[in-house]
Scaffold this active site. Structure first.
Site, mmCIF file in Angstrom:
data_model
loop_
_atom_site.group_PDB
_atom_site.id
_atom_site.type_symbol
_atom_site.label_atom_id
_atom_site.label_comp_id
_atom_site.label_asym_id
_atom_site.label_seq_id
_atom_site.Cartn_x
_atom_site.Cartn_y
_atom_site.Cartn_z
ATOM 1 N N ARG A 245 62.491 14.641 56.042
ATOM 2 C CA ARG A 245 62.062 14.394 57.422
ATOM 3 C C ARG A 245 63.170 13.614 58.114
ATOM 4 O O ARG A 245 63.330 12.427 57.872
ATOM 5 C CB ARG A 245 60.757 13.580 57.390
ATOM 6 C CG ARG A 245 60.004 13.545 58.718
ATOM 7 C CD ARG A 245 58.942 12.452 58.700
ATOM 8 N NE ARG A 245 59.565 11.151 58.842
ATOM 9 C CZ ARG A 245 59.084 10.008 58.330
ATOM 10 N NH1 ARG A 245 57.967 10.003 57.637
ATOM 11 N NH2 ARG A 245 59.722 8.874 58.526
ATOM 12 N N HIS A 249 58.266 9.467 61.597
ATOM 13 C CA HIS A 249 57.058 10.246 61.293
ATOM 14 C C HIS A 249 56.533 10.918 62.567
ATOM 15 O O HIS A 249 56.293 12.119 62.608
ATOM 16 C CB HIS A 249 55.990 9.339 60.674
ATOM 17 C CG HIS A 249 54.664 10.024 60.544
ATOM 18 N ND1 HIS A 249 54.458 11.066 59.674
ATOM 19 C CD2 HIS A 249 53.496 9.843 61.209
ATOM 20 C CE1 HIS A 249 53.203 11.497 59.797
ATOM 21 N NE2 HIS A 249 52.614 10.773 60.725
ATOM 22 N N TYR A 258 61.588 1.077 57.209
ATOM 23 C CA TYR A 258 61.301 1.301 55.778
ATOM 24 C C TYR A 258 62.253 2.277 55.090
ATOM 25 O O TYR A 258 62.166 2.479 53.906
ATOM 26 C CB TYR A 258 59.847 1.788 55.593
ATOM 27 C CG TYR A 258 59.478 3.028 56.387
ATOM 28 C CD1 TYR A 258 59.795 4.300 55.906
ATOM 29 C CD2 TYR A 258 58.808 2.932 57.609
ATOM 30 C CE1 TYR A 258 59.459 5.439 56.620
ATOM 31 C CE2 TYR A 258 58.468 4.070 58.342
ATOM 32 C CZ TYR A 258 58.796 5.307 57.847
ATOM 33 O OH TYR A 258 58.464 6.438 58.557
HETATM 34 C C1 LIG Z 1 42.771 12.318 55.995
HETATM 35 C C2 LIG Z 1 43.858 11.595 56.723
HETATM 36 N N1 LIG Z 1 44.280 10.398 56.267
HETATM 37 C C3 LIG Z 1 45.260 9.738 56.916
HETATM 38 C C4 LIG Z 1 45.820 10.263 58.044
HETATM 39 C C5 LIG Z 1 46.940 9.523 58.762
HETATM 40 N N2 LIG Z 1 48.176 10.272 58.515
HETATM 41 C C6 LIG Z 1 48.669 11.128 59.430
HETATM 42 S S1 LIG Z 1 50.040 11.904 58.882
HETATM 43 C C7 LIG Z 1 50.022 11.072 57.422
HETATM 44 C C8 LIG Z 1 51.074 11.309 56.383
HETATM 45 C C9 LIG Z 1 51.296 12.750 56.107
HETATM 46 O O1 LIG Z 1 52.388 12.896 55.228
HETATM 47 P P1 LIG Z 1 52.723 14.295 54.628
HETATM 48 O O2 LIG Z 1 51.492 14.980 54.173
HETATM 49 O O3 LIG Z 1 53.811 14.110 53.642
HETATM 50 O O4 LIG Z 1 53.254 15.136 55.907
HETATM 51 P P2 LIG Z 1 54.537 14.798 56.809
HETATM 52 O O5 LIG Z 1 54.031 13.949 57.939
HETATM 53 O O6 LIG Z 1 55.527 14.091 55.967
HETATM 54 O O7 LIG Z 1 55.029 16.111 57.300
HETATM 55 C C10 LIG Z 1 48.923 10.207 57.369
HETATM 56 C C11 LIG Z 1 48.627 9.333 56.237
HETATM 57 C C12 LIG Z 1 45.322 11.503 58.514
HETATM 58 N N3 LIG Z 1 45.819 12.093 59.601
HETATM 59 N N4 LIG Z 1 44.354 12.148 57.830
#
Ligand SMILES: Cc1ncc(C[n+]2csc(CCOP(=O)(O)OP(=O)(O)O)c2C)c(N)n1
Ligand SMILES: [Mg+2]
Length: 349
Positions: A245, A249, A258
């Site tokens: 990435r 985020h 971080y």
């Molecule tokens: C069930 C749930 N828990 C927490 C969140 C908050 N949240 C949004 S994105 C994220 C991290 C996602 O990381 P990843 O699956 O690796 O996808 P990336 O953003 O890196 O593409 C979190 C914890 C959420 N949207 N849904």
């Protein structure tokens, strides 16, 4: 790890997928368009013209390589970081912008495209995609179902439940995990003690493949093969596309708090666009004139889409309540009335 184009854009002899020259150029155009669309979205957000936005910078090969081999009858269950996949499948760019500008109407898939609205609740799209695949089998349809998610999704119960079901019922699913090394501030090392994400497939009784997610040809080849398996009734596949990435985020995040700078530098050298560009150049299919045409076309498409999205209605407070129930329950009706009173009060002050 499957790799076809190395970091210098050099191809592994004999490993190239059968793609026509025009397809390769189309892949490149889509990658450039994705990057231009993404860069513009970040600017719009900083100018207050767009809400929170999740950048796809660095994910172009994962996304275009995943979507490219899909057929119109296949179903796609995306998540919030899937810009290039949407564009490859022909989703209108103005609609995509409209959604991130805050209006859910932008996520209503036009007729003829089998794309589900992308999931914000992490991993919730996985069991839904398995349900769609089971339905396809029952209806004796030949379509496959592709579902994308991040590394963070693999820690959710929905991942386990979805993949377990897919294995037991041998559904025509292709699961593509964009392992971009971070789930907001949680690094890959804290996400799972498994050596790879692809190896998790073994526990569910189907193949797992790890591919270089910055190599569009490798992603394309792995997804094509998994789609063939799904269509032939041979069951699901889990693909781990290893990428990074490159941005924060979302626009609400500050990754400098971080994430070490050195990481970014190392991954910049693996840029997916540069890699395909060198490959095309070596084949005599890329030159500066072609680059200019591609860049200009992308810039024009982006500006046109922004103008169109900004000419559409903005979301109303009612939209927050309108689409959950067919008939709004009284308690929500009261909340809506209260919201309207408070907004009217603010406007009157
Ligand atoms: C069930 C749930 N828990 C927490 C969140 C908050 N949240 C949004 S994105 C994220 C991290 C996602 O990381 P990843 O699956 O690796 O996808 P990336 O953003 O890196 O593409 C979190 C914890 C959420 N949207 N849904
Ligand atoms: Mg991630």
């Amino acid at each position: 790890m499957l790799q076809i184009l190395n970091e210098e854009g050099k191809v592994r002899a004999g490993a190239e997928p059968a793609l026509a020259e025009e397809d390769l150029r189309k892949m490149y155009r889509l990658m450039v368009l994705t990057r231009a669309t993404d860069a513009k979205a970040l600017k719009l957000q900083r100018q207050g013209r767009m809400g929170t936005y999740a950048s796809s910078l660095g994910h172009e090969a994962c996304q275009i390589g995943t979507a490219f081999p899909l057929r119109p009858e296949d179903y796609f269950f995306p998540y919030f970081r899937d810009l290039g996949t949407y564009l490859t499948l022909g989703y209108p760019l103005a609609d995509y912008y409209h959604y991130w500008m805050g209006n859910e109407a932008g996520l209503r898939t036009p007729a003829g495209l089998n794309i589900f609205p992308f999931a914000i609740p992490v991993a919730s799209q996985i069991p839904q995609s398995v349900g769609a695949a089971m339905a396809a089998r029952r209806l004796k349809r030949k379509n496959a179902v592709v579902c994308t998610f991040g590394d963070g999704a693999t820690s959710e119960g929905d991942f386990h439940e979805g993949l377990n079901f897919a294995g037991v019922f041998q559904t025509p699913n292709v699961f593509v995990c964009y392992n971009n090394q971070w789930a907001i501030s949680t690094p890959r090392s804290r996400q799972t003690a498994s050596e790879t994400i692809s190896q998790k497939a073994a526990a569910y009784g189907f193949p797992g493949v790890q591919v270089d997610g910055n190599d569009v040809l490798a992603v394309y080849a792995a997804v094509s093969q998994a789609l063939d398996r799904a269509r032939a009734g041979d069951g699901p596949t889990l693909i781990e596309a290893v990428t990074y990435r490159m941005g924060h985020h979302t626009t609400s995040d500050d990754a400098t708090r971080y994430r070490p700078d050195d990481d970014l530098k190392a991954w910049e050298a693996r840029d997916p666009l540069r890699r395909l560009q060198i490959y095309l150049r070596d084949r005599g299919e890329w030159d500066e004139a072609f680059e200019k045409v591609v860049q200009d076309a992308a810039a024009e498409a982006v500006e046109k889409a922004v103008a169109e999205a900004e000419s559409r209605p903005v979301a109303t407070p009612e939209d927050l309540f309108a689409f959950t129930y067919k008939v709004m329950p009284p308690v929500l009706g009261e909340q809506l009335a209260e919201l309207k009173r408070s907004l009217a009060g603010e406007a009157g002050q």
